[in-house]
Design an enzyme around this catalytic site. Structure first.
Site: not given
Ligand code: ARG
Length: 365
Positions: A71, A74, A243, A248
């Site tokens: 992560c 953090r 968030w 992602e």
């Molecule tokens: N990568 C995943 C997604 O696109 C989520 C993983 C957790 N991501 C976070 N920003 N806490 O749905």
């Protein structure tokens, strides 16, 4: 309570004591450590397990985040809100609390990091299990010609939900129901109330036709398929969220060829030549798709971060951890963002990784 010992194995006493020592050291309550250790040792010998105090649970959940070497986000690990729902083990109760979790985390768009901790594995049996990867996921419907409508990553969950009687409308962004297995119950599905799932339709700041792609994404990434392990105790249902970082969504969920695979469509909008790899049409489409994600969330007032900001914050986190006398475990292959890697400072160095506890542990699917 020999039942628990023979059925699922008692809690490891050394792990429990190691956790408690760390808890008391970091909390500045060393004077209470030995009495608590004695009580826990006695409780484990008598029952096969022990019950965390609310303070231990809160600290344990936060440190599980701190120890999550994949992560990048953090820096704010201390701000995690911990919802203690260890008294909930039935499927309907878990589903209702997941909905409450989503509302608290969404907070009208000002997303807050939250974890809800349900009943652990213990003498009364296994804890509940959430079979959905995340609280919010989109369905995937395989078509006749090998394509998928929706999220190909959702095909398995869609099949399970459909087999249990759920009916999706067959669109590209149908929110899946939660799949929950309560203690001593079969798996059941629970539809999420639409007002508990905030979503953002995607637009581009200077490409009006982008909206016509009909893309959207949900506001809260809430991972629900990992077991929270604290001091030897296993909490199989402990959904947690932070968030989103834009990449992602823009560089993975909507872009990967085995996900929504949108780069060709975006490149078409941009008028790029997709027959020649060397035009870098994929790269250019990726950037504009990510611009659209960050722009749309911002316009909608939904918390999101970009990979440059987050990379910088991660390095502050590393520095802070080091000055606290800890080494921060990190996995380069996950920390480095999938877009413009070398333009972020996290690319240009190596990290030491370690599999510490407390942590979130992947379950067998
Ligand atoms: N990568 C995943 C997604 O696109 C989520 C993983 C957790 N991501 C976070 N920003 N806490 O749905």
């Amino acid at each position: 309570m020999l039942l628990f010992r023979s059925r699922s194995g008692a809690v490891d006493e050394d792990e429990a004591l190691r956790f408690l020592e760390e808890f008391h050291t970091e909390s500045g309550t060393a004077e209470r450590a030995s009495a608590r250790a004695r009580a826990v040792r006695e409780e484990i010998r008598r029952t096969g397990t022990y019950r965390h105090t609310p303070q231990e649970l809160e600290y344990g959940a936060r440190v599980a985040w701190r120890n999550s070497s994949r992560c990048i986000g953090r820096l704010y690990w201390r701000s995690l809100r911990v919802r203690d729902r260890r008294d909930v083990a039935d499927a309907a109760g878990v589903a209702a609390e997941c909905v409450a979790h989503l509302r608290e985390a969404t907070n009208d768009g000002r997303v807050r990091p939250v974890i809800t901790v349900f009943a652990p594995d213990g003498p009364e049996g296994k804890g509940p299990v959430i079979h959905s990867d995340q609280l919010v996921r989109y369905a995937g419907y395989p078509g006749h010609l090998g394509g998928v409508t929706g999220d190909p990553a959702g095909v398995g969950a869609t099949r399970i939900a459909t087999g249990l009687g759920w009916q999706g409308v067959g669109g590209p962004f149908d929110v899946l129901p939660l799949l929950v297995e309560g203690r001593d119950e079969p798996v059941r599905w629970f539809a999420l109330p639409p007002d508990a799932v905030l979503e953002v339709p995607l637009t581009h700041p200077d490409l009006p036709t982008f909206a016509g792609l009909g893309l959207r994404w949900h506001a809260v990434p809430a991972v629900s398929n990992m077991t929270l392990e604290i001091g030897g105790v296993k909490y199989p249902a402990a959904p947690f969220n932070g968030w989103y970082m834009g990449t992602e969504i823009g560089a993975r969920n909507l872009a990967d060829t085995d996900r929504y695979d949108m780069l060709p469509a975006v490149a078409d909008l941009l008028g790029l030549d997709t027959r020649d790899d060397a035009t870098l049409w994929r790269d250019r489409a990726l950037v504009e798709l990510n611009v659209a994600v960050l722009h749309s969330f911002r316009e909608a007032g939904v918390t999101i971060t970009d990979h440059h900001t987050e990379a910088r914050r991660f390095l502050s986190h590393l520095a802070r951890e080091e000055s606290a006398g800890r080494t921060c475990p990190a996995d380069w292959t996950w920390i480095v963002p999938p877009l413009s890697a070398s333009a972020t400072p996290v690319f240009h160095r190596l990290y030491t990784d370690a599999d510490l506890r407390p942590n979130f542990v992947r379950r067998a699917p």
